[in-house]
Design a protein around this motif. Structure first.
Motif, PDB file in Angstrom:
ATOM      1  N   UNK A  94       0.835  -1.205   0.000  1.00  0.00           N
ATOM      2  CA  UNK A  94       0.000   0.000   0.000  1.00  0.00           C
ATOM      3  C   UNK A  94       0.874   1.263   0.000  1.00  0.00           C
ATOM      4  N   UNK A  95       1.959   1.207   0.798  1.00  0.00           N
ATOM      5  CA  UNK A  95       2.877   2.350   0.830  1.00  0.00           C
ATOM      6  C   UNK A  95       3.523   2.559  -0.537  1.00  0.00           C
ATOM      7  N   UNK A  96       3.912   1.457  -1.174  1.00  0.00           N
ATOM      8  CA  UNK A  96       4.505   1.557  -2.511  1.00  0.00           C
ATOM      9  C   UNK A  96       3.493   2.091  -3.516  1.00  0.00           C
ATOM     10  N   UNK A  97       2.229   1.644  -3.386  1.00  0.00           N
ATOM     11  CA  UNK A  97       1.191   2.126  -4.302  1.00  0.00           C
ATOM     12  C   UNK A  97       0.959   3.618  -4.125  1.00  0.00           C
ATOM     13  N   UNK A  98       0.885   4.045  -2.858  1.00  0.00           N
ATOM     14  CA  UNK A  98       0.676   5.461  -2.583  1.00  0.00           C
ATOM     15  C   UNK A  98       1.856   6.297  -3.056  1.00  0.00           C
ATOM     16  N   UNK A  99       3.052   5.764  -2.889  1.00  0.00           N
ATOM     17  CA  UNK A  99       4.248   6.475  -3.341  1.00  0.00           C
ATOM     18  C   UNK A  99       4.252   6.600  -4.860  1.00  0.00           C
ATOM     19  N   UNK A 100       3.904   5.497  -5.540  1.00  0.00           N
ATOM     20  CA  UNK A 100       3.847   5.529  -7.003  1.00  0.00           C
ATOM     21  C   UNK A 100       2.766   6.489  -7.488  1.00  0.00           C
ATOM     22  N   UNK A 101       1.608   6.480  -6.798  1.00  0.00           N
ATOM     23  CA  UNK A 101       0.523   7.387  -7.186  1.00  0.00           C
ATOM     24  C   UNK A 101       0.926   8.838  -6.982  1.00  0.00           C
ATOM     25  N   UNK A 102       1.607   9.109  -5.855  1.00  0.00           N
ATOM     26  CA  UNK A 102       2.065  10.473  -5.588  1.00  0.00           C
ATOM     27  C   UNK A 102       3.101  10.903  -6.625  1.00  0.00           C
ATOM     28  N   UNK A 103       3.988   9.980  -6.986  1.00  0.00           N
ATOM     29  CA  UNK A 103       5.006  10.291  -7.990  1.00  0.00           C
ATOM     30  C   UNK A 103       4.353  10.574  -9.338  1.00  0.00           C
TER      31      UNK A 103
END
Length: 258
Positions: A94-103
């Protein structure tokens, strides 16, 4: 007919009875809390058979029970560890998904900003009204050819039918016959000034139309009061005749070398 099993000095209790007695004794010990060894006449000091607590059959039952409990505890611990590991993995995903979405969002925002900046640069860009040309008659040149006694614009050398460009972004406010100017176009620029293009042989835009820098708006000619084909260009503070300003200085202030 019933058969009774008589007891005597030549008969011993059966295995079933001995087991029953032993279990009952152990149960009694467990109930009363007494720890020790029961003595019986049949357990003589010299008897070689060990009938201690360990031989009652209860200890294996306890041992088996403990083993099962240990297995259950181990299984529960393994399940707990697996659940924690799955939770950690899900949190990391989830953290990776949120980071990718933010990027991705930041990249889109940067692209949009860059596109807007590029569009602003494009709209604010100015070009010469005729490509690869030069000024053949300067601003305020005097003579009887002009009713005001001097030239109110500049003339660009151009053969009849040469493409004429809007010098910048704006909105067309007038097209058509302009008297001495022949066929003309007047454009209100984004900065609030006006540009005028005269002596055209062809008009390619209409009033109310927006134009961009370098857009083809017509063709040069020799309509109106002229001695030959060329483009008459003016910069003005209003759309009307008499509000002219120096077109060379105007173009140069917008980065156009003339």
């Amino acid at each position: 007919m019933a058969f009774n099993c008589a007891t005597g000095k030549h008969r011993r209790p059966s295995m079933i009875k001995r087991g029953t007695v032993r279990a009952a004794g152990v149960a009694a010990l467990a109930t009363t809390g007494v720890v020790g060894t029961l003595a019986a006449p049949s357990f003589a000091a010299g008897n070689s058979v060990d009938h201690s607590f360990e031989q009652t059959g209860l200890n294996p039952v306890i041992t088996i029970g403990n083993a099962i409990a240990d297995q259950i505890d181990a299984q529960a611990e393994a399940q707990k560890h697996a659940a924690e590991e799955a939770a950690r993995k899900k949190a990391a995903e989830e953290a990776a998904r949120l980071k990718a979405a933010a990027k991705a969002k930041a990249e889109r925002a940067a692209e949009e900003r860059a596109a807007r900046a590029a569009e602003r640069r494009r709209l604010n860009r100015f070009v010469a009204p005729v490509s690869h040309s030069y000024v053949s008659t300067g601003y305020k040149t005097g003579g009887s050819l002009w009713s005001s006694g001097s030239h109110t614009g500049i003339d660009f050398h151009a053969a009849s039918g040469t493409v004429v460009h809007a010098v910048g972004a704006g909105t067309v406010v007038r097209t058509g016959w302009g008297g001495a100017y022949g066929n003309e176009i007047v454009i209100r620029m984004h900065d609030g000034t006006y540009t005028q293009y005269g002596h055209l042989s062809s008009i390619g835009v209409s009033a109310g139309q927006t134009v961009t820098p370098g857009q083809h708006i017509g063709l040069s000619g020799s309509t109106g009061n002229t001695t030959g084909p060329h483009l008459h260009f003016e910069a003005r503070t209003t759309p009307e005749y008499g509000s002219d300003i120096d077109p060379v200085a105007y173009l140069r202030s917008h980065g156009v070398g003339v």
